[in-house]
Design a protein around this motif. Structure first.
Motif, short mmCIF file in Angstrom:
data_model
loop_
_atom_site.label_atom_id
_atom_site.label_comp_id
_atom_site.label_asym_id
_atom_site.label_seq_id
_atom_site.Cartn_x
_atom_site.Cartn_y
_atom_site.Cartn_z
N ARG A 131 0.90 -1.15 0.00
CA ARG A 131 0.00 0.00 0.00
C ARG A 131 0.94 1.20 0.00
O ARG A 131 1.82 1.30 0.84
N THR A 132 0.74 2.07 -0.98
CA THR A 132 1.72 3.14 -1.19
C THR A 132 1.04 4.37 -1.74
O THR A 132 -0.19 4.41 -1.89
N THR A 133 1.84 5.36 -2.06
CA THR A 133 1.35 6.58 -2.68
C THR A 133 1.91 6.66 -4.10
O THR A 133 2.89 5.98 -4.44
N THR A 134 1.32 7.52 -4.89
CA THR A 134 1.83 7.70 -6.26
C THR A 134 3.28 8.16 -6.26
O THR A 134 4.10 7.57 -6.99
N PRO A 135 3.67 9.15 -5.45
CA PRO A 135 5.09 9.56 -5.47
C PRO A 135 6.05 8.44 -5.07
O PRO A 135 7.11 8.29 -5.66
N GLU A 136 5.69 7.65 -4.07
CA GLU A 136 6.56 6.55 -3.64
C GLU A 136 6.69 5.50 -4.74
O GLU A 136 7.79 5.04 -5.05
N LEU A 137 5.56 5.12 -5.34
CA LEU A 137 5.57 4.10 -6.39
C LEU A 137 6.36 4.58 -7.60
O LEU A 137 7.23 3.87 -8.10
N THR A 138 6.08 5.78 -8.06
CA THR A 138 6.75 6.26 -9.27
C THR A 138 8.25 6.45 -9.04
O THR A 138 9.05 6.16 -9.93
N ALA A 139 8.64 6.91 -7.85
CA ALA A 139 10.07 7.06 -7.57
C ALA A 139 10.77 5.71 -7.58
O ALA A 139 11.88 5.58 -8.11
N ALA A 140 10.15 4.69 -7.01
CA ALA A 140 10.75 3.35 -7.00
C ALA A 140 10.87 2.79 -8.41
O ALA A 140 11.90 2.22 -8.78
N ILE A 141 9.84 2.96 -9.22
CA ILE A 141 9.85 2.45 -10.59
C ILE A 141 10.89 3.18 -11.44
O ILE A 141 11.66 2.55 -12.17
N VAL A 142 10.95 4.50 -11.33
CA VAL A 142 11.93 5.27 -12.11
C VAL A 142 13.35 4.88 -11.71
O VAL A 142 14.22 4.70 -12.58
N SER A 143 13.61 4.75 -10.44
CA SER A 143 14.95 4.40 -9.99
C SER A 143 15.38 3.03 -10.53
O SER A 143 16.49 2.86 -11.03
N ALA A 144 14.48 2.05 -10.44
CA ALA A 144 14.79 0.70 -10.95
C ALA A 144 14.95 0.72 -12.46
O ALA A 144 15.85 0.07 -13.01
N ALA A 145 14.10 1.46 -13.17
CA ALA A 145 14.19 1.55 -14.63
C ALA A 145 15.46 2.27 -15.06
O ALA A 145 16.10 1.88 -16.05
N ASP A 146 15.84 3.31 -14.32
CA ASP A 146 17.11 4.00 -14.61
C ASP A 146 18.29 3.04 -14.47
O ASP A 146 19.17 3.01 -15.32
N ALA A 147 18.31 2.29 -13.38
CA ALA A 147 19.41 1.35 -13.15
C ALA A 147 19.49 0.31 -14.27
O ALA A 147 20.56 0.01 -14.78
N LEU A 148 18.35 -0.23 -14.67
CA LEU A 148 18.33 -1.22 -15.74
C LEU A 148 18.77 -0.60 -17.07
O LEU A 148 19.46 -1.24 -17.85
N SER A 149 18.40 0.65 -17.31
CA SER A 149 18.74 1.29 -18.58
C SER A 149 20.25 1.36 -18.79
O SER A 149 20.72 1.34 -19.92
N ARG A 150 21.01 1.43 -17.71
CA ARG A 150 22.47 1.51 -17.83
C ARG A 150 23.10 0.19 -18.30
O ARG A 150 24.27 0.17 -18.65
N THR A 151 22.32 -0.88 -18.32
CA THR A 151 22.84 -2.17 -18.78
C THR A 151 22.53 -2.44 -20.24
O THR A 151 23.01 -3.43 -20.79
N LEU A 152 21.75 -1.58 -20.87
CA LEU A 152 21.36 -1.76 -22.27
C LEU A 152 22.21 -0.86 -23.16
O LEU A 152 22.22 0.36 -22.98
N PRO A 153 22.94 -1.43 -24.11
CA PRO A 153 23.76 -0.60 -24.99
C PRO A 153 22.91 0.42 -25.75
O PRO A 153 21.83 0.07 -26.25
N PRO A 154 23.36 1.67 -25.85
CA PRO A 154 22.57 2.71 -26.51
C PRO A 154 22.29 2.41 -27.98
O PRO A 154 21.31 2.90 -28.52
N GLU A 155 23.12 1.61 -28.62
CA GLU A 155 22.91 1.29 -30.04
C GLU A 155 21.91 0.15 -30.25
O GLU A 155 21.54 -0.16 -31.38
N ASP A 156 21.45 -0.47 -29.16
CA ASP A 156 20.49 -1.58 -29.28
C ASP A 156 19.16 -1.06 -29.83
O ASP A 156 18.74 0.07 -29.53
N ALA A 157 18.48 -1.88 -30.63
CA ALA A 157 17.22 -1.49 -31.26
C ALA A 157 16.14 -1.11 -30.24
O ALA A 157 15.28 -0.28 -30.52
N VAL A 158 16.17 -1.69 -29.05
CA VAL A 158 15.16 -1.43 -28.04
C VAL A 158 15.47 -0.15 -27.24
O VAL A 158 14.60 0.44 -26.63
N SER A 159 16.71 0.29 -27.27
CA SER A 159 17.16 1.40 -26.42
C SER A 159 16.35 2.67 -26.60
O SER A 159 15.99 3.32 -25.60
N SER A 160 16.04 3.08 -27.81
CA SER A 160 15.30 4.33 -28.00
C SER A 160 13.88 4.23 -27.45
O SER A 160 13.38 5.17 -26.84
#
Length: 156
Positions: free
Chosen positions: A109-138
């Motif tokens: 049970r959470t709030t919108t700011p807590e949920l979105t901050a957790a999702i953005v942080s995890a997505a940011d971390a994962l994005s650093r593992t994907l090469p920028p030239e990969d077709a999915v990157s953009s």
């Protein structure tokens, strides 16, 4: 690749998106897992039989797009199912915020700011593992850019 966000004394939600090892050079089509932990338990794709791993980068894009649409709308419920998996997260609006769960029950049970901050942080971390030239990157970066304002309280 996890995010832990705390607000107040008892509000905690964590999101983690991981790539499974041993797949060779990183690719937008790699398999991986999601985990969301809250005050009532954990929903995770890892460790199930049959396997609930997913195409993690494509699944995060889908989660960012779908969750963003849900949070910007007045819809009461959003069910996310990852790409090439049966793993599902269910987001519901409540009088006092949001709940996150699975078909088996609520894990946070959470709030919108807590949920979105957790999702953005995890997505940011994962994005650093994907090469920028990969077709999915953009697509990944576009979805993250569109979702990011929600983590700073904007509805745009």
């Amino acid at each position: 690749m996890s995010a832990r966000v705390e607000a107040g004394s008892d509000a905690v939600i964590t999101a983690q998106f991981t790539v499974r090892p041993g797949q060779g050079r990183p690719s937008g089509f790699d398999l991986g897992d999601m985990s969301v932990t809250g005050d009532l338990g954990t929903a995770q794709s890892a460790g199930h039989s049959p396997d609930q791993g997913m195409m993690i980068y494509l699944s995060v894009v889908q989660l960012l797009d779908g969750l963003g649409t849900f949070l910007r709308s007045g819809v009461k419920r959003y069910a996310f199912t990852g790409v090439d998996t049966s793993f599902t997260l269910v987001f519901r609006r409540a009088k006092d915020g949001l709940s996150v769960g699975t078909k088996d029950g609520v894990v946070a049970r959470t709030t919108t700011p807590e949920l979105t901050a957790a999702i953005v942080s995890a997505a940011d971390a994962l994005s650093r593992t994907l090469p920028p030239e990969d077709a999915v990157s953009s697509d990944y970066q576009d979805a993250l850019s569109a979702f990011r304002p929600l983590a700073s309280g904007e509805r745009a």
